[in-house]
Design a protein around this motif. Structure first.
Motif, short mmCIF file in Angstrom:
data_model
loop_
_atom_site.label_atom_id
_atom_site.label_comp_id
_atom_site.label_asym_id
_atom_site.label_seq_id
_atom_site.Cartn_x
_atom_site.Cartn_y
_atom_site.Cartn_z
N GLU A 1 129.48 19.97 61.92
CA GLU A 1 128.43 20.15 60.93
C GLU A 1 127.70 18.84 60.66
O GLU A 1 128.29 17.77 60.66
CB GLU A 1 129.02 20.68 59.62
CG GLU A 1 127.98 21.06 58.59
CD GLU A 1 128.30 22.35 57.88
OE1 GLU A 1 127.38 22.91 57.28
OE2 GLU A 1 129.45 22.79 57.93
N LEU B 1 124.92 17.45 57.72
CA LEU B 1 124.32 17.75 56.42
C LEU B 1 123.30 16.68 56.07
O LEU B 1 123.54 15.49 56.30
CB LEU B 1 125.39 17.77 55.32
CG LEU B 1 126.56 18.72 55.51
CD1 LEU B 1 127.61 18.47 54.42
CD2 LEU B 1 126.08 20.16 55.48
N SER C 1 121.60 22.07 56.60
CA SER C 1 122.86 22.07 57.33
C SER C 1 122.60 22.54 58.75
O SER C 1 121.96 23.57 58.96
CB SER C 1 123.84 23.03 56.64
OG SER C 1 124.95 23.29 57.48
#
Length: 187
Positions: free
Chosen positions: A122, A124, A170
């Motif tokens: 991920e 962000l 995201s």
């Protein structure tokens, strides 16, 4: 490209006949000989800009229409936001694929974070507000313009902190794809 050029002649013929214009009339309007126009329409002559510009003017069409340039579809993503555990999730990618993009609005939270793990990677980026990111033993607060990236197999949690909600972008890859952020393009 070769296939697109082969279609120019038939396209000129179709537009000319739709407008009830004879080869003779088109030759007079463009200053291009009738034989050259005939060869162009039959594919015996390669189209050039010198030929296509006066033809486009005479037929009152953009040159793109003669060439058959691809039309670009509306690139805007039209999706509906979802509510998930008090968060507003707006998908920013239309097609399923290895990387998915989301805009999240997360309200400020006072409760103790519940760390989770799952396959993936991920990235962000904080648009506004403040984001609390728990990553294993690390407890971080990120502000607007800050970014974080991590392997989601590491125990993690993120949420809003402070007075108002936090808005983030995201990017998530299920198979562990990683984002590659560059400060400037390679030369």
């Amino acid at each position: 490209m070769k296939g697109a050029l082969a279609e120019v002649g038939p396209r000129v013929r179709r537009l000319r006949t739709q407008r009830d214009i004879t080869l003779t009339a088109l030759a007079e309007a463009t200053g291009i000989s009738k034989s050259t126009l005939s060869r162009l329409e039959s594919g015996g002559r390669r189209p050039s800009l010198e030929l296509l510009l006066p033809i486009a003017v005479a037929l009152q069409v953009p040159v793109d229409e003669l060439i058959g340039a691809l039309r670009v579809a509306d690139p805007r993503v039209h999706t509906n936001p979802r509510r998930v555990d008090g968060r507003t999730v707006l998908p920013l990618t239309r097609q399923p694929g290895p990387l998915q993009a989301f805009k999240l609005t997360i309200p400020a939270s006072e409760h103790e974070p519940m760390l989770v793990t799952h396959d993936g990677y991920e990235w962000l980026y904080v648009l506004s507000g403040h984001l609390r990111l728990r990553l294993a033993d690390h407890d971080l607060t990120l502000g607007p313009g800050e970014a974080a990236e991590f392997d989601t197999r590491v125990p993690h949690w993120f949420g809003g902190v402070g007075r108002g909600p936090v808005e983030i972008l995201s990017l998530f890859g299920r198979q562990g794809e990683r984002m590659h952020v560059r400060a400037r393009p390679r030369h």
